[in-house]
Design a protein around this motif. Sequence first.
Motif, short mmCIF file in Angstrom:
data_model
loop_
_atom_site.label_atom_id
_atom_site.label_comp_id
_atom_site.label_asym_id
_atom_site.label_seq_id
_atom_site.Cartn_x
_atom_site.Cartn_y
_atom_site.Cartn_z
N THR A 181 29.64 49.80 30.56
CA THR A 181 28.23 49.07 30.26
C THR A 181 28.40 47.74 30.90
O THR A 181 27.37 47.31 31.33
CB THR A 181 28.52 48.78 28.45
OG1 THR A 181 28.58 50.06 27.80
CG2 THR A 181 27.49 47.79 28.17
N ARG B 33 26.77 48.62 34.32
CA ARG B 33 25.35 48.74 34.20
C ARG B 33 25.02 47.54 34.04
O ARG B 33 23.82 47.10 34.99
CB ARG B 33 25.31 49.72 32.84
CG ARG B 33 23.73 50.04 32.93
CD ARG B 33 23.44 50.93 31.85
NE ARG B 33 23.94 52.38 31.99
CZ ARG B 33 24.96 52.69 31.46
NH1 ARG B 33 25.71 52.21 30.40
NH2 ARG B 33 25.28 53.96 31.46
N ASP C 264 22.30 46.21 36.90
CA ASP C 264 20.65 46.09 36.59
C ASP C 264 20.18 44.57 36.84
O ASP C 264 19.21 44.26 37.10
CB ASP C 264 20.55 46.43 35.14
CG ASP C 264 20.65 47.86 34.91
OD1 ASP C 264 20.52 48.48 35.68
OD2 ASP C 264 20.79 48.07 33.53
N HIS D 101 24.95 52.37 41.49
CA HIS D 101 23.55 52.50 40.72
C HIS D 101 23.11 54.14 40.64
O HIS D 101 22.81 54.37 39.29
CB HIS D 101 22.46 51.54 41.16
CG HIS D 101 21.77 50.97 40.28
ND1 HIS D 101 21.04 49.81 40.40
CD2 HIS D 101 21.48 51.44 38.96
CE1 HIS D 101 20.25 49.58 39.35
NE2 HIS D 101 20.68 50.29 38.63
N LEU E 209 25.42 55.87 38.26
CA LEU E 209 25.07 55.70 36.99
C LEU E 209 23.79 56.33 36.35
O LEU E 209 23.86 56.70 34.96
CB LEU E 209 25.07 54.06 36.63
CG LEU E 209 26.34 53.27 36.20
CD1 LEU E 209 26.20 51.74 36.22
CD2 LEU E 209 26.85 53.69 34.98
N ASP F 279 23.91 58.99 33.35
CA ASP F 279 23.10 59.04 32.04
C ASP F 279 22.26 59.87 31.86
O ASP F 279 22.07 60.77 30.66
CB ASP F 279 21.97 57.62 32.09
CG ASP F 279 22.98 56.39 32.19
OD1 ASP F 279 24.03 56.36 31.55
OD2 ASP F 279 22.29 55.31 32.71
#
Length: 557
Positions: free
Chosen positions: A494, A497, A501, A545, A548, A552
Amino acid sequence: MTEDHSPPCAPIAGNTGSGRPLTVADVLALPVLAAGRPRVVAGAARLDRPVRWVHITELTDPASFLKGGELVLTTGMPLPEEPGRVRRYVDELADIGAAALVIELVRRYHRPPEALVRACRARDLPLVTLARDVNFLEVTQVVHTLVLGNQTEAMHRTQRIHEAFTALTLRGAGPEDAVRAAAEMSGHTVVLENLVHRAMFCEPSGGTVEDALTDWEERSRATPTGDSTAVRGPGGWLVAPVAFQGERWGRVVMLPAPGARPFGPEDVTVLERTAMSLTIARLVHATTWERGAHRGALRDIAGQRHRSAGEARARAAALGLPTEDCRYLAVLVDSRGEADGEALEALLSEELTAAGIPALTGELAPGRVAGLLALRPDRAPWRAAVERLARAALHVRPHAVVSVGCEVTELPEAARSFREAARVAEAVLPAPATAATAGIQRATPDKSFHELADIGLRQLLYALRGDTRIQDYAERTLGRIADHDSRHHTDLLTTLRLYLDAAGNKTVAARRGGLSRQTLYQRLHSVERLLGCDLESGERRSELHVALMAYDVLRLP
């Protein structure tokens, strides 16, 4: 007198063997008659008349003993001398429907009387002379054996026709099965059309779908429909109405093949049994002819299963889709596992009809319904119509995905539009719970359908989630962090991420995660240690990225 030297047909052995009745030409080719050196002196164009029996006569009024279709044999002894009586003699034979008159030129005559030749030519009655003596009794025996054999064979064939269609009915065959069986049994192209002259199903025989369906509506409207099976119209179609309890649903048509034999009794039997099977199929099957025909045409267009571009256009035009001066657009409604495609088919058809857009609609595969829209240059842009279509579909199937392909200018290219729409549908992410409970999954805030421009990196990875290379990349890149979180109950993924982001801005990442800067730094240091990398590298951040995103989407349903 001028003689007609047209030769008879080629010899036959036993019987015609083709399912057709014995003809005058067939009989003249038999050895028993060929020995008499037969010569056709009148009515040569009518040697295809069927011979149903042979009648030997020396009477001046033989017609009173005939029923039609007889080959009349005579030595010429009773023929009157006066031309008027000769004409009456021939008129009576022609009126009763005699197949032909055969006269032996051995006893009384050595050349046929002029009056007899003129009278036969005037009535187009075949007149055949025999230059040598022939045993008429032997002719009778041979021909009658063949006629009776043909009748027995015809009875067996008729029985087989009835048995075949009975079997089709018992196993619940659909309209396409009945049409296909009719074409196979008859050797003719067979077409089923509805009341507005749309060709629903076509099974070619000895030709192509393009040959059969080009300018279909124009040709069909020139061919009237009667209450019984008969040859009708300028094209010589064999037509049978399809009806039940006085309500006519359409008609089934058998097309003549160029240079082929005329339609016979067995063709009539085949077409009548086809009409009966179609009536039963319409009562038994819930899907209408139109829906089934659209479905079949769409699947063939999407799968590029037509033999030629002309065939695709002819078939679509016969179903009412414009094929000139328009563009084509594929629209898919993927119900994501929900059944009842027929309800969606009907909904799409109703919405497109209400919008005034000609289209073919049908279920391409279980849970996936499609529409092929024909767009006119003078009409409004398609987006408003597709938006209306999408909203209607999502109203009854909230979890469905509506996608569109590219516009194409030629019907055979529509397969490309279907492929693009399918790729878009496969890339659309599942709706989050909030969108699902809202009842509509939107592509963007202002539209309810998806197109290629809506597909980004995350959607592309979702479409490719079944590829083991994507799975391996995500696991190789992030697996050590995921394992650490699982063993130590941390939340480093998390944190990573949040950092990615925020495009590497640690202050923004800490604020969004509700973390102190010190805590964020510590966690990022742990990530770098586990991955053995420097997070300040832009390339490395891009790789993480993407990993990830893949991580997801691989966990989405």
